[in-house]
Design a protein around this motif. Structure first.
Motif, PDB file in Angstrom:
ATOM      1  N   ASN A 148      -3.890   9.111   6.693  1.00 16.25           N
ATOM      2  CA  ASN A 148      -2.975   8.701   7.465  1.00 16.25           C
ATOM      3  C   ASN A 148      -2.590   7.092   7.049  1.00 16.25           C
ATOM      4  O   ASN A 148      -3.205   6.268   7.999  1.00 16.25           O
ATOM      5  CB  ASN A 148      -3.066   9.004   8.940  1.00 16.25           C
ATOM      6  CG  ASN A 148      -2.090   8.562   9.886  1.00 16.25           C
ATOM      7  OD1 ASN A 148      -2.380   7.952  10.763  1.00 16.25           O
ATOM      8  ND2 ASN A 148      -0.859   8.952   9.636  1.00 16.25           N
ATOM      9  N   LYS A 149      -2.019   6.659   6.175  1.00 16.76           N
ATOM     10  CA  LYS A 149      -1.594   5.401   5.886  1.00 16.76           C
ATOM     11  C   LYS A 149      -1.063   4.546   7.017  1.00 16.76           C
ATOM     12  O   LYS A 149      -1.268   3.311   7.071  1.00 16.76           O
ATOM     13  CB  LYS A 149      -0.852   5.289   4.804  1.00 16.76           C
ATOM     14  CG  LYS A 149       0.183   5.708   4.529  1.00 16.76           C
ATOM     15  CD  LYS A 149       0.792   5.951   3.041  1.00 16.76           C
ATOM     16  CE  LYS A 149       0.334   7.260   2.451  1.00 16.76           C
ATOM     17  NZ  LYS A 149       0.841   7.483   1.192  1.00 16.76           N
ATOM     18  N   GLU A 150      -0.279   5.177   7.826  1.00 16.95           N
ATOM     19  CA  GLU A 150       0.634   4.500   8.871  1.00 16.95           C
ATOM     20  C   GLU A 150      -0.464   3.703   9.849  1.00 16.95           C
ATOM     21  O   GLU A 150       0.009   2.950  10.493  1.00 16.95           O
ATOM     22  CB  GLU A 150       1.378   5.605   9.600  1.00 16.95           C
ATOM     23  CG  GLU A 150       2.425   5.948   8.805  1.00 16.95           C
ATOM     24  CD  GLU A 150       2.046   7.314   7.895  1.00 16.95           C
ATOM     25  OE1 GLU A 150       0.871   7.624   7.972  1.00 16.95           O
ATOM     26  OE2 GLU A 150       3.086   8.063   7.417  1.00 16.95           O
ATOM     27  N   ALA A 173      -8.681   8.270   1.500  1.00 16.96           N
ATOM     28  CA  ALA A 173      -8.467   9.444   0.834  1.00 16.96           C
ATOM     29  C   ALA A 173      -7.128   9.327  -0.028  1.00 16.96           C
ATOM     30  O   ALA A 173      -6.829  10.307  -0.697  1.00 16.96           O
ATOM     31  CB  ALA A 173      -8.283  10.291   1.920  1.00 16.96           C
ATOM     32  N   ASP A 174      -6.303   8.537   0.374  1.00 22.97           N
ATOM     33  CA  ASP A 174      -4.820   8.255  -0.180  1.00 22.97           C
ATOM     34  C   ASP A 174      -5.342   8.223  -1.958  1.00 22.97           C
ATOM     35  O   ASP A 174      -6.190   7.342  -2.233  1.00 22.97           O
ATOM     36  CB  ASP A 174      -4.082   7.153  -0.027  1.00 22.97           C
ATOM     37  CG  ASP A 174      -2.712   7.266  -0.274  1.00 22.97           C
ATOM     38  OD1 ASP A 174      -2.417   8.040  -0.979  1.00 22.97           O
ATOM     39  OD2 ASP A 174      -2.028   6.595   0.191  1.00 22.97           O
ATOM     40  N   SER A 175      -4.609   8.699  -2.888  1.00 26.43           N
ATOM     41  CA  SER A 175      -5.067   9.067  -4.198  1.00 26.43           C
ATOM     42  C   SER A 175      -5.334   7.474  -4.894  1.00 26.43           C
ATOM     43  O   SER A 175      -6.460   7.272  -5.567  1.00 26.43           O
ATOM     44  CB  SER A 175      -4.398   9.667  -4.903  1.00 26.43           C
ATOM     45  OG  SER A 175      -2.965   9.290  -5.249  1.00 26.43           O
ATOM     46  N   GLU A 176      -4.443   6.615  -4.768  1.00 23.38           N
ATOM     47  CA  GLU A 176      -4.479   5.309  -5.164  1.00 23.38           C
ATOM     48  C   GLU A 176      -5.605   4.502  -4.792  1.00 23.38           C
ATOM     49  O   GLU A 176      -6.333   3.745  -5.518  1.00 23.38           O
ATOM     50  CB  GLU A 176      -2.980   4.482  -5.152  1.00 23.38           C
ATOM     51  CG  GLU A 176      -2.031   5.128  -5.840  1.00 23.38           C
ATOM     52  CD  GLU A 176      -1.444   6.507  -4.830  1.00 23.38           C
ATOM     53  OE1 GLU A 176      -1.992   6.623  -3.834  1.00 23.38           O
ATOM     54  OE2 GLU A 176      -0.360   7.140  -5.553  1.00 23.38           O
ATOM     55  N   HIS A 177      -5.780   4.668  -3.475  1.00 14.42           N
ATOM     56  CA  HIS A 177      -6.795   3.812  -2.872  1.00 14.42           C
ATOM     57  C   HIS A 177      -8.265   4.303  -2.933  1.00 14.42           C
ATOM     58  O   HIS A 177      -9.126   3.657  -2.763  1.00 14.42           O
ATOM     59  CB  HIS A 177      -6.382   3.737  -1.361  1.00 14.42           C
ATOM     60  CG  HIS A 177      -5.148   3.093  -1.183  1.00 14.42           C
ATOM     61  ND1 HIS A 177      -4.004   4.058  -1.316  1.00 14.42           N
ATOM     62  CD2 HIS A 177      -4.607   2.003  -0.820  1.00 14.42           C
ATOM     63  CE1 HIS A 177      -2.907   3.288  -1.199  1.00 14.42           C
ATOM     64  NE2 HIS A 177      -3.121   2.131  -0.964  1.00 14.42           N
ATOM     65  N   MET A 240       9.175   4.012  -1.044  1.00 19.25           N
ATOM     66  CA  MET A 240       8.852   3.270   0.542  1.00 19.25           C
ATOM     67  C   MET A 240       7.455   3.705   0.555  1.00 19.25           C
ATOM     68  O   MET A 240       6.667   2.968   1.031  1.00 19.25           O
ATOM     69  CB  MET A 240       9.369   3.853   1.658  1.00 19.25           C
ATOM     70  CG  MET A 240      11.069   3.695   1.843  1.00 19.25           C
ATOM     71  SD  MET A 240      10.958   1.737   2.347  1.00 19.25           S
ATOM     72  CE  MET A 240      12.569   1.559   2.569  1.00 19.25           C
ATOM     73  N   ASN A 241       7.111   4.699  -0.160  1.00 21.17           N
ATOM     74  CA  ASN A 241       5.561   5.315  -0.137  1.00 21.17           C
ATOM     75  C   ASN A 241       4.853   4.024  -0.910  1.00 21.17           C
ATOM     76  O   ASN A 241       3.649   3.831  -0.411  1.00 21.17           O
ATOM     77  CB  ASN A 241       5.274   6.570  -0.731  1.00 21.17           C
ATOM     78  CG  ASN A 241       4.017   7.037  -0.541  1.00 21.17           C
ATOM     79  OD1 ASN A 241       3.513   7.148   0.614  1.00 21.17           O
ATOM     80  ND2 ASN A 241       3.439   7.676  -1.867  1.00 21.17           N
ATOM     81  N   LYS A 242       5.164   3.912  -1.853  1.00 21.70           N
ATOM     82  CA  LYS A 242       4.603   2.870  -2.674  1.00 21.70           C
ATOM     83  C   LYS A 242       4.375   1.485  -1.778  1.00 21.70           C
ATOM     84  O   LYS A 242       3.367   0.825  -1.961  1.00 21.70           O
ATOM     85  CB  LYS A 242       5.150   2.622  -4.149  1.00 21.70           C
ATOM     86  CG  LYS A 242       4.063   2.356  -5.208  1.00 21.70           C
ATOM     87  CD  LYS A 242       2.794   3.124  -5.255  1.00 21.70           C
ATOM     88  CE  LYS A 242       3.006   4.443  -5.307  1.00 21.70           C
ATOM     89  NZ  LYS A 242       1.816   5.385  -5.162  1.00 21.70           N
ATOM     90  N   GLY A 243       5.642   1.136  -1.075  1.00 19.54           N
ATOM     91  CA  GLY A 243       5.435   0.020  -0.617  1.00 19.54           C
ATOM     92  C   GLY A 243       4.412   0.303   0.693  1.00 19.54           C
ATOM     93  O   GLY A 243       3.600  -0.727   1.251  1.00 19.54           O
ATOM     94  N   LEU A 244       4.504   1.345   1.347  1.00 18.08           N
ATOM     95  CA  LEU A 244       3.284   1.404   2.239  1.00 18.08           C
ATOM     96  C   LEU A 244       1.906   1.413   1.818  1.00 18.08           C
ATOM     97  O   LEU A 244       0.939   1.207   2.505  1.00 18.08           O
ATOM     98  CB  LEU A 244       3.477   3.150   3.060  1.00 18.08           C
ATOM     99  CG  LEU A 244       4.819   3.141   3.835  1.00 18.08           C
ATOM    100  CD1 LEU A 244       4.989   4.701   4.059  1.00 18.08           C
ATOM    101  CD2 LEU A 244       4.849   2.464   5.479  1.00 18.08           C
ATOM    102  N   GLU A 245       1.908   1.965   0.482  1.00 18.18           N
ATOM    103  CA  GLU A 245       0.429   1.854   0.029  1.00 18.18           C
ATOM    104  C   GLU A 245       0.133   0.496  -0.338  1.00 18.18           C
ATOM    105  O   GLU A 245      -1.123   0.223  -0.383  1.00 18.18           O
ATOM    106  CB  GLU A 245       0.612   2.979  -1.218  1.00 18.18           C
ATOM    107  CG  GLU A 245       0.645   4.066  -0.820  1.00 18.18           C
ATOM    108  CD  GLU A 245       0.426   5.297  -2.166  1.00 18.18           C
ATOM    109  OE1 GLU A 245       0.367   6.457  -1.565  1.00 18.18           O
ATOM    110  OE2 GLU A 245       0.650   4.825  -3.172  1.00 18.18           O
ATOM    111  N   VAL A 246       1.000  -0.251  -0.809  1.00 19.11           N
ATOM    112  CA  VAL A 246       0.692  -1.885  -0.969  1.00 19.11           C
ATOM    113  C   VAL A 246       0.180  -2.385   0.369  1.00 19.11           C
ATOM    114  O   VAL A 246      -0.779  -3.234   0.224  1.00 19.11           O
ATOM    115  CB  VAL A 246       2.000  -2.623  -1.340  1.00 19.11           C
ATOM    116  CG1 VAL A 246       1.846  -3.996  -1.643  1.00 19.11           C
ATOM    117  CG2 VAL A 246       2.276  -2.170  -2.976  1.00 19.11           C
TER     118      VAL A 246
HETATM  119 MG    MG Z   1      -0.797   7.983  -2.447  1.00 15.88          MG
END
Ligand code: MG
Ligand code: NDP
Length: 419
Positions: A148-150, A173-177, A240-246
């Protein structure tokens, strides 16, 4: 004073566990899954299923999918099942009758599920609603696989600080992180120069700005590589997802915005890369299957068998990379701006985006208006002098609510405005 290895992420960020901080794994491990009926929940339950006796399910939660929740609770003989929608309590109780599985309803029941002792917890509620339950797990010093990146976008500083104070371990757990988490252990904190997170570019990667503006819901829901929940799929289409991930990466690993790069990589095989001072770049690769990063978190500190297809690079043949286009995907630009602004701006960014995505799904606004609504909300928020550091969950949630109201108030005007 601890060695640099021990303080891998610095004093405040050591909640992401250290490369030499490996507790002995013991089995059976008790596990809790928040958001068990969702896409991440489904992948997690799949891994638990194949793990058999190694895992015991402490608690499972869902929002309104009572039957899905009850089915999982019965299958795994969970200790507790919680449904967020308070109206569904009787239905859940009936569905679990005779099983001895305790149940509850409402936000407090989700928090109770998170607070129950479990060796490992998956935080996979979608949206800002996941913050309070995840904090309940943080406060008991849990080992948390964080999807839950939020949680981080809404209250990153406070979330990570509370994790450090409580001795909680945050496993990305987010794949990039998760890729960064794996690659970071190749060096020390003071040797890190930057991280790179990849983006598939989504279904509109090659589309013109005019076509993106008019994209339909069905088109936005067709992700080229990943199978995910509806909200994150739309966020991938808008980037926006990539923005949230940054933003997520900045808080997880205590990075400055300038230390985070985004790289478009349409094949989604390289998930994240870390550059060290000697210019070595360490990357993590894998098929685009969320069960791999989840398996890494579930097995951590060991490795367990993962069900994803083995990576066949010869068959894939080519891996390609492009710079992101901030003009066609303004959400990415806005995320960096919100991160640099800080003091609640990322909370506003997330809240406005959630309102915009809901409005797009309800066909109240065009696809292109999602970023316009986020930008208008951020601008108005900053101009009104609302920026202030967030020190508690209640403050973060208050900003989230106020920003949602502001976005909702701006919605009709944005809906009418052409691009
Ligand atoms: Mg991701
Ligand atoms: P889904 O929409 O598929 O699932 C969300 C889960 O949370 C469901 O179990 C849902 O219950 C529950 N839920 C929704 N709203 C609430 C609420 N208000 N209170 C309590 N529970 C709630 O989402 P995903 O699994 O796709 O994503 C979950 C999180 O993981 C998101 O933060 C997302 O950004 C992140 N993530 C997802 C990835 C993916 O591949 N899917 C990849 C990386 C990160 P119900 O089924 O009853 O509605």
């Amino acid at each position: 004073m601890a060695s640099p290895e021990v303080l891998w992420f610095g004093d405040t960020m050591s909640a992401v566990p250290l490369k030499n901080d490996k507790p002995a794994a013991r089995h059976p491990r008790s596990v809790t899954v928040l958001g068990a009926t969702g896409s991440i929940g489904d992948s997690t339950m799949d891994l638990l299923r194949s793990g058999g006796e190694r895992y015991r399910v402490e608690a499972l939660t869902a929002h309104s999918n009572v039957q899905g929740l009850a089915k999982l609770a019965r299958e795994f003989n969970a200790g507790f099942a919680a449904i967020a929608d308070p109206q569904r309590y009787d239905e859940l109780k009936d569905a679990l009758a005779g099983t001895g599985i305790a149940c509850g309803a409402g936000e407090s029941a989700i928090i109770e599920a998170a607070a129950r002792p479990a060796d490992w917890l998956m935080a996979a509620v979608s949206g800002a609603a996941g913050l309070k339950p995840a904090l309940a797990a943080v406060d008991r010093g849990a080992t948390i696989a964080l999807a839950n990146k939020e949680c981080l976008v809404c209250a990153g500083d406070m979330f990570m600080q509370r994790a450090v104070q409580a001795g909680a371990r945050i496993l990305p757990a987010d794949s990039e992180h998760n890729a960064l988490f794996q690659a970071l252990s190749s060096g020390n904190r003071d040797e890190l120069t930057r991280v790179i997170i990849t983006a598939s570019g989504g279904p509109f990667r090659t589309w013109s700005a005019a076509d993106i503006e008019q994209a339909t819901l069905a088109q936005a829901l067709k992700h080229p590589n990943w199978s995910m929940g509806q909200k994150i799929t739309i966020d991938s289409a808008s980037m926006m997802n990539k923005g949230l991930e940054v933003i997520e990466a900045a808080y997880l690993f205590a990075l400055e915005p300038d230390q985070i790069d985004v790289l478009v990589h349409p094949q989604s095989i390289v998930h994240g890369l870390v550059e060290f001072s000697d210019r070595s770049v360490v990357a993590q690769l894998g098929a685009p299957d969320m069960r791999t990063p989840i398996a890494h978190c579930l097995g951590w500190p060991d490795r367990i068998a993962g069900p994803a297809a083995p990576l066949d690079l010869a068959k894939i043949g080519q891996l390609t990379f492009e710079a992101p286009d901030f003009a066609r995907f303004p959400g990415l630009r806005l995320a960096f701006e919100a991160l640099r602004t800080g003091r609640g701006a990322t909370t506003v960014f997330n809240a406005a985006n959630e309102v915009a995505v809901a409005a797009f799904i309800a066909q109240k606004i065009r696809f292109g208006a999602i970023a316009r609504l986020v930008e208008a909300t951020l601008e108005k928020w900053v101009r009104a002098g609302n920026l202030a550091p967030l020190t508690s969950a209640d403050e973060a949630i208050a900003v989230d609510h106020k920003a949602r109201n502001l976005a909702a108030a701006l919605l009709p005007e944005i809906a009418l405005k052409a691009s």
